[in-house]
Design an enzyme around this catalytic site. Sequence first.
Site, short mmCIF file in Angstrom:
data_model
loop_
_atom_site.label_atom_id
_atom_site.label_comp_id
_atom_site.label_asym_id
_atom_site.label_seq_id
_atom_site.Cartn_x
_atom_site.Cartn_y
_atom_site.Cartn_z
N LYS A 38 0.91 -1.21 0.06
CA LYS A 38 0.26 0.12 0.05
C LYS A 38 0.93 1.26 -0.08
CE LYS A 38 -3.89 1.84 2.53
NZ LYS A 38 -4.56 1.55 3.87
N SER A 79 -9.20 1.79 2.94
CA SER A 79 -8.28 2.47 2.14
C SER A 79 -7.43 1.74 1.43
CB SER A 79 -7.74 3.68 2.99
OG SER A 79 -6.98 3.06 3.92
N SER A 80 -7.39 0.46 1.60
CA SER A 80 -6.43 -0.31 0.89
C SER A 80 -6.92 -0.94 -0.43
CB SER A 80 -6.15 -1.53 1.70
OG SER A 80 -5.78 -1.22 2.95
N ILE A 84 -7.59 1.02 9.80
CA ILE A 84 -7.95 1.73 11.12
C ILE A 84 -9.46 1.84 11.31
CG2 ILE A 84 -7.79 4.08 9.71
CD1 ILE A 84 -6.39 5.35 12.16
N GLY A 85 -10.06 1.35 10.48
CA GLY A 85 -11.59 1.26 10.43
C GLY A 85 -12.10 0.44 9.64
N GLY A 86 -11.46 -0.37 9.13
CA GLY A 86 -11.79 -1.50 8.10
C GLY A 86 -11.16 -1.41 6.82
N SER A 87 -10.20 -0.84 6.81
CA SER A 87 -9.30 -0.71 5.39
C SER A 87 -8.56 -1.83 4.90
CB SER A 87 -8.30 0.40 5.60
OG SER A 87 -9.00 1.76 6.00
#
Length: 585
Positions: A150, A225-226, A246-249
Amino acid sequence: MIQYQLRQVLPERKVDPSAALALLCSSAAAIVVWKWLVKRQIQKKMEKARRTQNEGLKKMAKAVQQFREQVPSVQTDAILSLPLLELAGRLQEGSLSPKTVLYTYLEKALEVTQQTNCLQHFIPECEEQLQEIQQQREKGLLYGIPISIKDHIGHKGHLSTCGLVQRLGTVVQEDSVLVKVLKRQGAIPFAMTNVPQSLFNYDCSNPVFGQTLNPFNHQKSPGGSSGGEGALIAGGGSILGIGSDIGGSIRLPSSFCGLCGLKPTAERLSLSGASGPVSGILAVPCALGPMARDVDSLALCMKALLCQEMFQLDPTVPPIPFNEEVYSSSAPLRVGYYDTDGYFPLPPCMRRAVRETRDALQAAGHQPVSPIPNRRYLGFLKKGIQLLWHDPLLLSCLSTGDIVDPNLKSQVNCCKIPRLGKKLLALILKPLSLAHTLKKLRRSRHGHGLHVISSLLPKVYRTEFIAQWRKLQLDVVLCPVLGPAFTIGYPGKLLTAISSTMLYNVLNFPAGVVPVSTVTEADEEELKLYQGCCDDPWDQMLKQAVAGAVGLPVAVQCVALPWQEELCLRFMKEVETLSREKRAA
């Protein structure tokens, strides 16, 4: 008196209205010119980054073509179809060469990024790493395995942008610890993947490198985000990738793209050298973790990373090697489960997946247990989401010379509403059941509230959650994950929909995602009857976001207690095996 004395000392001057007007106009013109120059500078940076990206793709395409001319007999499809464990075995025994595997995946990655725009750039130094591993005395566990990483996981000599224009001029001076360990284990990092602007979105778009598409449906998002990792691996252009969560990324792209992904306990893998857009999110720790096509690949990656090399390079990482015995165990599990968190009801297909998986586990000899909801659960989720999307943190990373991406605008605009404005809107919209969201946004301006959440709430709730877990004598928990893939543009409008994954970031529990099914026509029909919490505009928006998903992956989430990644992976493997048996039947 003072005014009189000043008049005696300072001579009176008559203000010329025309001069004042001229000064005002010139000041306004100067501001306009300054803004234009700043915007032009930003545009030049973006254009340069895109040119560099295109040149890199062309160079890599040329290198791949030269390899194909030298070795025309490569069985590309056969190599790409190999699972990671089998590919690693073939490389270890020498029946496949690392160079052949690397260029096979480079060629496929070029094809996938042309279709989905998942790459920011290739890593030309992969050729140097190829030469280096062939000179090593001992072959690491990932010997010859091409791996994608990433954008914000540092690789020497390359950008780490987080999708922000302001970071385009900063080149990473040293490999992150994770990249160093991967190289030590024989892996070949070959590509950096795309991310959403600021990483604060679960779509995958930024003004510099553009929108990444879901390889299964180009109208859908790959998640974030990934998201670049998700699209590249799902498209077949990488066999193993490293993302962050960090929140489900990690879990959301895995869900949207039909992959397996693991978010470990935050401190299990080193974060040294992985940059972020902002600092200060104390209560929501970031975790790096693997993404791949099957659970065995995740386990091999974790086994390779949890080595003495990592523990020496980063002493803050607990020296806990991978426990193969736990991962290989076949003992029956006591499985807690729920199909909704009660905060943001998910589409029918995601809840169906949990129920079907529960039934399959029970038939296989495991013991499902329905947990008793905690009274503080909903309040905790609300405050946790408030913390994760804290206004000043999001705005601070976009405040210095950045064009806001269209997919982030609704999010940023909400953050910009003044506190008084949010209070008034909450009052006006109360009859429409929208007040709770605006109330959340309004409260996020309070620094004192942030301190209370970050220092007290997660610790208190984590203790309560673990106590309930122990009381029920659970080994693991089965629960839903957000999905199926959203239509592009909707993730930024439905921030609170990540409650199913965000919970385990704040609790800092290891959690993974496994695809178990696909969206059916029956699911699509049932979606038409979906009302969510109260059939308000947010619930209607969710229906629009996931509509038209027939055939797309449906996943479940598997959770274990902190530091029990091996048990989490073992549970994921069991779920994967049962779902494959069902599809094969």
